[in-house]
Write a protein that holds these residues in place. Structure first.
Motif, PDB file in Angstrom:
ATOM      1  N   VAL A  10       0.814  -1.248  -0.088  1.00 22.21           N
ATOM      2  CA  VAL A  10      -0.017   0.087  -0.032  1.00 22.21           C
ATOM      3  C   VAL A  10       0.756   1.247  -0.126  1.00 22.21           C
ATOM      4  O   VAL A  10       1.824   1.293   1.074  1.00 22.21           O
ATOM      5  CB  VAL A  10      -1.016   0.139   1.261  1.00 22.21           C
ATOM      6  CG1 VAL A  10      -1.786   1.272   1.169  1.00 22.21           C
ATOM      7  CG2 VAL A  10      -1.760  -1.285   1.221  1.00 22.21           C
ATOM      8  N   CYS A  70      -0.636  -5.005  -6.185  1.00 22.70           N
ATOM      9  CA  CYS A  70      -1.184  -6.488  -5.844  1.00 22.70           C
ATOM     10  C   CYS A  70      -0.251  -7.367  -6.293  1.00 22.70           C
ATOM     11  O   CYS A  70       0.208  -7.111  -7.443  1.00 22.70           O
ATOM     12  CB  CYS A  70      -2.470  -6.505  -5.748  1.00 22.70           C
ATOM     13  SG  CYS A  70      -3.769  -5.251  -5.119  1.00 22.70           S
ATOM     14  N   TRP A  95      -3.346   4.842   3.744  1.00 19.60           N
ATOM     15  CA  TRP A  95      -2.988   4.434   5.074  1.00 19.60           C
ATOM     16  C   TRP A  95      -2.418   5.604   6.027  1.00 19.60           C
ATOM     17  O   TRP A  95      -1.836   6.506   5.246  1.00 19.60           O
ATOM     18  CB  TRP A  95      -1.990   3.206   4.970  1.00 19.60           C
ATOM     19  CG  TRP A  95      -0.762   3.557   4.660  1.00 19.60           C
ATOM     20  CD1 TRP A  95      -0.134   3.673   3.281  1.00 19.60           C
ATOM     21  CD2 TRP A  95       0.530   3.745   5.442  1.00 19.60           C
ATOM     22  NE1 TRP A  95       1.102   3.927   3.370  1.00 19.60           N
ATOM     23  CE2 TRP A  95       1.598   4.086   4.639  1.00 19.60           C
ATOM     24  CE3 TRP A  95       0.810   3.634   6.737  1.00 19.60           C
ATOM     25  CZ2 TRP A  95       2.974   4.397   5.053  1.00 19.60           C
ATOM     26  CZ3 TRP A  95       1.783   3.891   7.288  1.00 19.60           C
ATOM     27  CH2 TRP A  95       2.951   4.190   6.413  1.00 19.60           C
ATOM     28  N   SER A 116     -12.909  -4.956   0.986  1.00 21.46           N
ATOM     29  CA  SER A 116     -12.902  -3.582   0.322  1.00 21.46           C
ATOM     30  C   SER A 116     -14.115  -3.044   0.584  1.00 21.46           C
ATOM     31  O   SER A 116     -15.351  -2.887  -0.177  1.00 21.46           O
ATOM     32  CB  SER A 116     -12.898  -4.062  -1.140  1.00 21.46           C
ATOM     33  OG  SER A 116     -13.005  -2.901  -2.054  1.00 21.46           O
ATOM     34  N   VAL A 121      -5.862   1.203   7.620  1.00 23.21           N
ATOM     35  CA  VAL A 121      -5.601   1.076   6.288  1.00 23.21           C
ATOM     36  C   VAL A 121      -7.134   1.076   5.744  1.00 23.21           C
ATOM     37  O   VAL A 121      -8.059   0.204   6.376  1.00 23.21           O
ATOM     38  CB  VAL A 121      -5.124  -0.160   5.916  1.00 23.21           C
ATOM     39  CG1 VAL A 121      -4.912  -0.335   4.057  1.00 23.21           C
ATOM     40  CG2 VAL A 121      -3.651  -0.384   6.439  1.00 23.21           C
ATOM     41  N   ALA A 151      -2.292   0.875  -4.414  1.00 25.60           N
ATOM     42  CA  ALA A 151      -1.546  -0.417  -4.050  1.00 25.60           C
ATOM     43  C   ALA A 151      -1.170  -0.861  -5.226  1.00 25.60           C
ATOM     44  O   ALA A 151      -1.606  -0.879  -6.206  1.00 25.60           O
ATOM     45  CB  ALA A 151      -2.307  -1.044  -3.125  1.00 25.60           C
ATOM     46  N   ALA A 161      -6.704   2.866  -2.389  1.00 28.24           N
ATOM     47  CA  ALA A 161      -5.912   2.196  -1.018  1.00 28.24           C
ATOM     48  C   ALA A 161      -5.310   3.583  -0.413  1.00 28.24           C
ATOM     49  O   ALA A 161      -4.388   3.995  -1.244  1.00 28.24           O
ATOM     50  CB  ALA A 161      -5.111   1.198  -1.162  1.00 28.24           C
ATOM     51  N   GLN A 200      -9.408   0.691   2.194  1.00 28.35           N
ATOM     52  CA  GLN A 200      -9.196   0.368   0.524  1.00 28.35           C
ATOM     53  C   GLN A 200     -10.591   0.061   0.029  1.00 28.35           C
ATOM     54  O   GLN A 200     -11.458  -0.663   0.573  1.00 28.35           O
ATOM     55  CB  GLN A 200      -8.436  -0.851   0.182  1.00 28.35           C
ATOM     56  CG  GLN A 200      -8.992  -2.170   1.092  1.00 28.35           C
ATOM     57  CD  GLN A 200      -9.255  -3.059   0.060  1.00 28.35           C
ATOM     58  OE1 GLN A 200      -9.518  -2.827  -1.046  1.00 28.35           O
ATOM     59  NE2 GLN A 200      -9.801  -4.409   0.483  1.00 28.35           N
ATOM     60  N   ARG A 201     -10.862   0.409  -1.168  1.00 32.53           N
ATOM     61  CA  ARG A 201     -11.834   0.274  -2.049  1.00 32.53           C
ATOM     62  C   ARG A 201     -11.439  -0.119  -3.420  1.00 32.53           C
ATOM     63  O   ARG A 201     -11.932   0.354  -4.513  1.00 32.53           O
ATOM     64  CB  ARG A 201     -13.034   1.349  -2.089  1.00 32.53           C
ATOM     65  CG  ARG A 201     -14.318   1.178  -2.371  1.00 32.53           C
ATOM     66  CD  ARG A 201     -15.012   2.506  -2.225  1.00 32.53           C
ATOM     67  NE  ARG A 201     -16.511   2.319  -2.706  1.00 32.53           N
ATOM     68  CZ  ARG A 201     -17.547   1.961  -1.789  1.00 32.53           C
ATOM     69  NH1 ARG A 201     -17.005   1.748  -0.677  1.00 32.53           N
ATOM     70  NH2 ARG A 201     -18.583   1.669  -2.199  1.00 32.53           N
ATOM     71  N   THR A 202     -10.523  -0.962  -3.562  1.00 31.50           N
ATOM     72  CA  THR A 202     -10.213  -1.571  -4.819  1.00 31.50           C
ATOM     73  C   THR A 202     -10.981  -2.473  -5.567  1.00 31.50           C
ATOM     74  O   THR A 202     -10.648  -2.807  -6.731  1.00 31.50           O
ATOM     75  CB  THR A 202      -8.684  -2.032  -4.509  1.00 31.50           C
ATOM     76  OG1 THR A 202      -8.868  -3.299  -3.575  1.00 31.50           O
ATOM     77  CG2 THR A 202      -7.912  -1.064  -3.900  1.00 31.50           C
ATOM     78  N   TRP A 207      -8.911  -8.185   0.527  1.00 27.03           N
ATOM     79  CA  TRP A 207      -7.531  -8.762   0.882  1.00 27.03           C
ATOM     80  C   TRP A 207      -7.744  -9.701   2.047  1.00 27.03           C
ATOM     81  O   TRP A 207      -7.945  -9.300   3.319  1.00 27.03           O
ATOM     82  CB  TRP A 207      -6.656  -7.485   1.279  1.00 27.03           C
ATOM     83  CG  TRP A 207      -6.535  -6.560   0.117  1.00 27.03           C
ATOM     84  CD1 TRP A 207      -6.650  -6.714  -1.110  1.00 27.03           C
ATOM     85  CD2 TRP A 207      -5.875  -5.347   0.088  1.00 27.03           C
ATOM     86  NE1 TRP A 207      -6.421  -5.640  -1.922  1.00 27.03           N
ATOM     87  CE2 TRP A 207      -5.798  -4.674  -1.234  1.00 27.03           C
ATOM     88  CE3 TRP A 207      -5.431  -4.597   1.101  1.00 27.03           C
ATOM     89  CZ2 TRP A 207      -5.688  -3.419  -1.182  1.00 27.03           C
ATOM     90  CZ3 TRP A 207      -5.062  -3.137   0.820  1.00 27.03           C
ATOM     91  CH2 TRP A 207      -5.160  -2.648  -0.341  1.00 27.03           C
TER      92      TRP A 207
END
Length: 732
Positions: free
Chosen positions: A18, A25, A221, A536, A244, A23, A219, A246-248, A252
């Motif tokens: 991140v 992956c 943090w 997410s 953290v 981010a 994402a 995230q709304r990817t 995760w």
């Protein structure tokens, strides 16, 4: 390459890094290499950046990835679609609308009943006075009262049901908004996969492991800490955590988390060092990326054309597939066309000349908008320059001067002469140029401007060779057999990426600081010691990164001249090679939560102080006395004698070291002298976490448990007798 022709491999999300925003992956896939080497790796998120996809083979020296590209497919969900939250919201909305209609109906009935009242008949002039029928009036009033009572009772029940449904709907909508974006929110499932071509020459169908790496937005943090220590110890435990969000578009689950302060969108290209020329300017010609079409392209589809056009297919709406059905009232481009010649842009063509949009043009006049031009006029990308267009033509051809064809990257007329022109289409002519000619003649467009000379200058989309699509034999307008940019990038994925970037606007937790702001000019990375789960859903989740060795000791400070309160502070020293970024720190003393403070950025080898609040068990009292006198042979000097008396008392069950800070006036006047009479000392800056103001003096006292101490100090200010201090001679 199609889905049926490629083998499908499932993937597992292994690790995520991140950054400040966004981010990277890393997914792993395993399988046997098929004979043709074509593999489809599924499980990628909808917010994936197609330009960031990277693929490589792990542990197989003879196998390499020769090609990798992103493919997007959409298909409707089946009956078991995981859309329960959305269905619940839709049902509650329908129920709320039905309840609201019932309430409105009751309100209308109540309004009607309220308007009921007795109306006596009109009395003529000669009629005698009538007696009022009281029984009828009372009966009507009783009826109205009874009906209103019943309607109001039903209205109360309906309004209570409406409030209940509204509350349930608000809860359901909140759950839907907070739900993970890993589950699609529509009735169509969008599948993103990576097509790989694996070159496994000489290895056969070996089983290999493929690593996919891609970037996603949405994402963020911020760092957070937990400090735990026990009273009397010289060290503590500082646990680095992170909030953290995230709304990817993918959850995760069980992944290795790493946090970095770098900017993922920062440019990394090396700048170009251009030459410095003295004299006449000689700009270097940039490569255009344009190539001549292959020879014999015009006769490639001769057999296909000889077979004749396919039969038309009528759709459910009565339209003919492959042809253009004009509207009932055609309007000419720029004005209504005359009846004898309705060949204006957008009008319905007569039967002898079916130049409809998309239809096959007749051989005598194949220059209809969208129709196939004759062989001497190939205006496709990379084609030969066309001949000049006749002025008396009935319509502008596609790609020529005037009306640009929508969503068609065909360039305007080309010329083989070298030039620095960009080859773009000329601007459209004014609308007056399309006015119908007198006598019912066809509208005459104005002469085209001089075409730009030189080789074509393709755009960025046309230079993206991986996105170019070969046009088939059914294409018209000179597109057959040539490469053109395909359909626009997946609009659904673009919308998902736009929604994912909203996570950057989340309000920060208390005392939190963006990592890019606190990292300064250096970038740092922190790897988590264990795997973590982050859904997410676009909300903050706390992840434990690891424990940081930290030097810690507690100091007690007081400045009784400002406030007669003793404060406890923890002095932290960073002995690691990584910086501790600014963020909130939860302080725990003897396993009891004390407070949440703000930790400043602590570079490697530096020391900082974190306040722990007032120490109620230590008391301090300060008293001052000022005596003014004169001295000298002629009493030419005023002496201001300031005396300070401080009393300390330790009510704690352990000994403490207390630092008492006082202040002494400073001066830059040569005729003003300050003489100190105390055993305090001047602090030395650079040896501690504090920066002391000029004139600061420090007492350090060791107080045993239950012990007391008395401190006496003072100073004299000597000034000329004819002068006085601004604000009075009393300094404290």
């Amino acid at each position: 390459m199609t889905a049926e022709a490629a083998h499908r491999w499932g993937t597992t999300l292994d690790s995520v890094v991140v950054y400040e925003q966004g981010a990277v992956c890393r997914r792993l896939a395993r399988g046997s290499v098929p004979p043709d080497g074509r593999v489809r790796v599924t499980g990628l998120p909808r917010t994936l950046d197609p330009g960031s996809l990277r693929a490589r083979v792990l542990g197989a020296p003879g196998v390499r990835v020769a090609e990798a590209r992103v493919e997007v497919e959409a298909e409707p969900f089946g009956a078991e679609a995981p859309d329960s939250l959305r269905r619940s919201v839709e049902q509650l909305r329908d129920e709320q609308a039905a309840t609201r209609r019932r309430r409105d109906h009751l309100l209308s009935l109540i309004g009607e009943i309220r308007t009921l009242h007795p109306v006596p008949p009109a009395r003529k002039r000669d009629d005698p006075h009538r007696r009022t029928p009281v029984d009828a009036w009372l009966e009507l009033a009783g009826f109205v009262d009874e009906r209103l009572t019943g309607l109001h009772t039903r209205l109360v029940d309906v309004e209570e049901a409406l409030r209940h449904v509204g509350h349930e709907l608000a809860i359901a909508e909140d759950r839907l908004a907070r739900a993970s974006t890993d589950t699609p929110s529509a009735h169509v499932e969008t599948t993103v996969s990576a097509f790989l071509f694996l070159d496994a020459s000489g290895t056969g169908e070996a089983e290999v492991q493929v690593e996919l790496e891609y970037g996603v937005p949405g994402a963020v943090w911020v760092p957070a800490y937990r400090l735990a220590y026990r009273q009397g110890d010289s060290s503590g435990r500082l646990v680095l955590r992170a909030s953290v969000a995230q709304r990817t578009g993918e959850d995760w689950t069980g992944v290795s988390i790493a946090l970095a302060t770098a900017d993922l969108r920062r440019g990394t290209d090396l700048p170009k060092l251009r030459s410095v020329r003295i004299g006449r300017r000689q700009p270097a010609a940039a490569p255009s990326g344009w190539r001549e079409p292959p020879a014999g392209l015009a006769g490639l589809f001769t057999g296909y054309d000889a077979a004749g056009p396919p039969p038309p297919v009528t759709t459910a709406h009565g339209a003919v597939a492959g042809g253009y059905v004009p509207p009932p009232a055609p309007q000419a481009y720029g004005g209504a066309p005359p009846s004898p010649n309705p060949q204006a842009y957008g009008g319905a063509p007569p039967p002898p000349n079916p130049q409809a949009y998309g239809g096959a043009p007749p051989p005598p006049n194949p220059q209809a908008y969208g129709g196939a031009p004759p062989p001497p006029n190939p205006q496709a990308y990379g084609g030969a320059p066309p001949p000049p267009m006749s002025v008396g033509g009935p319509m502008l051809a596609s790609g020529g001067s005037g009306i640009p064809a929508p969503a068609q990257p065909v360039r305007a007329r080309r010329s083989a002469k070298p030039s620095s022109g960009d080859g773009d289409r000329p601007s459209p002519p004014p609308a007056s140029a399309f006015a119908a000619a007198p006598g019912g003649a066809a509208p005459v467009p104005p002469p085209s401007p001089a075409p730009a000379t030189g080789p074509p200058q393709p755009s960025g989309a046309e230079l993206d060779y991986a996105a170019l699509v070969l046009s088939g034999p059914d294409e018209h307008g000179g597109r057959r057999g040539r490469l053109f940019p395909g359909s626009p990038v997946d609009l659904v994925a673009t919308e998902y990426r736009r929604r994912a970037e909203r996570v950057a606007a989340l309000p920060l937790p208390g005392h939190a600081v963006r990592p890019r702001e606190s990292a300064g000019s250096f970038d740092h990375r922190f790897d988590a010691a264990a795997r973590a789960d982050i859904p997410s859903d676009g909300t903050w989740h706390t992840v434990t990164i690891g424990e940081i060795p930290l030097g810690l000791h507690i100091e007690y400070l007081c400045m009784p001249s400002v406030e007669q309160t003793v404060y406890a502070t923890s002095v932290l020293s960073n002995a690691t090679d990584q910086a501790l970024l600014a963020g909130p720190v939860e302080v725990t003393v003897d396993d009891d939560f004390l407070l949440t403070a703000a930790l400043p950025t602590l570079a490697p080898g530096r020391i900082c102080r974190v306040g722990l609040g007032p120490a109620e068990g230590i008391q301090v009292t300060r008293r001052t006395n000022v005596h003014e006198s004169t001295s000298g042979l002629r009493n030419t000097t005023t002496v201001l004698d300031h005396r300070v008396h401080v009393e300390l008392a330790n009510r704690l069950a352990r000994p403490v070291t207390l630092e008492v800070r006082e202040r002494v006036p400073v001066t830059s006047e040569p005729d003003v002298r300050i003489e100190e009479r105390a055993d305090w000392t001047a602090p030395e800056d650079g040896q501690g976490p504090d920066h002391h103001a000029p004139g600061t003096r420090v007492w350090r006292v060791d107080l045993p448990a239950g012990g007391t101490a008395v401190l006496d100090g003072g100073y004299e200010i000597r000034i000329p007798a004819g002068k006085a201090l601004v604000g009075g001679n009393r300094r404290s």
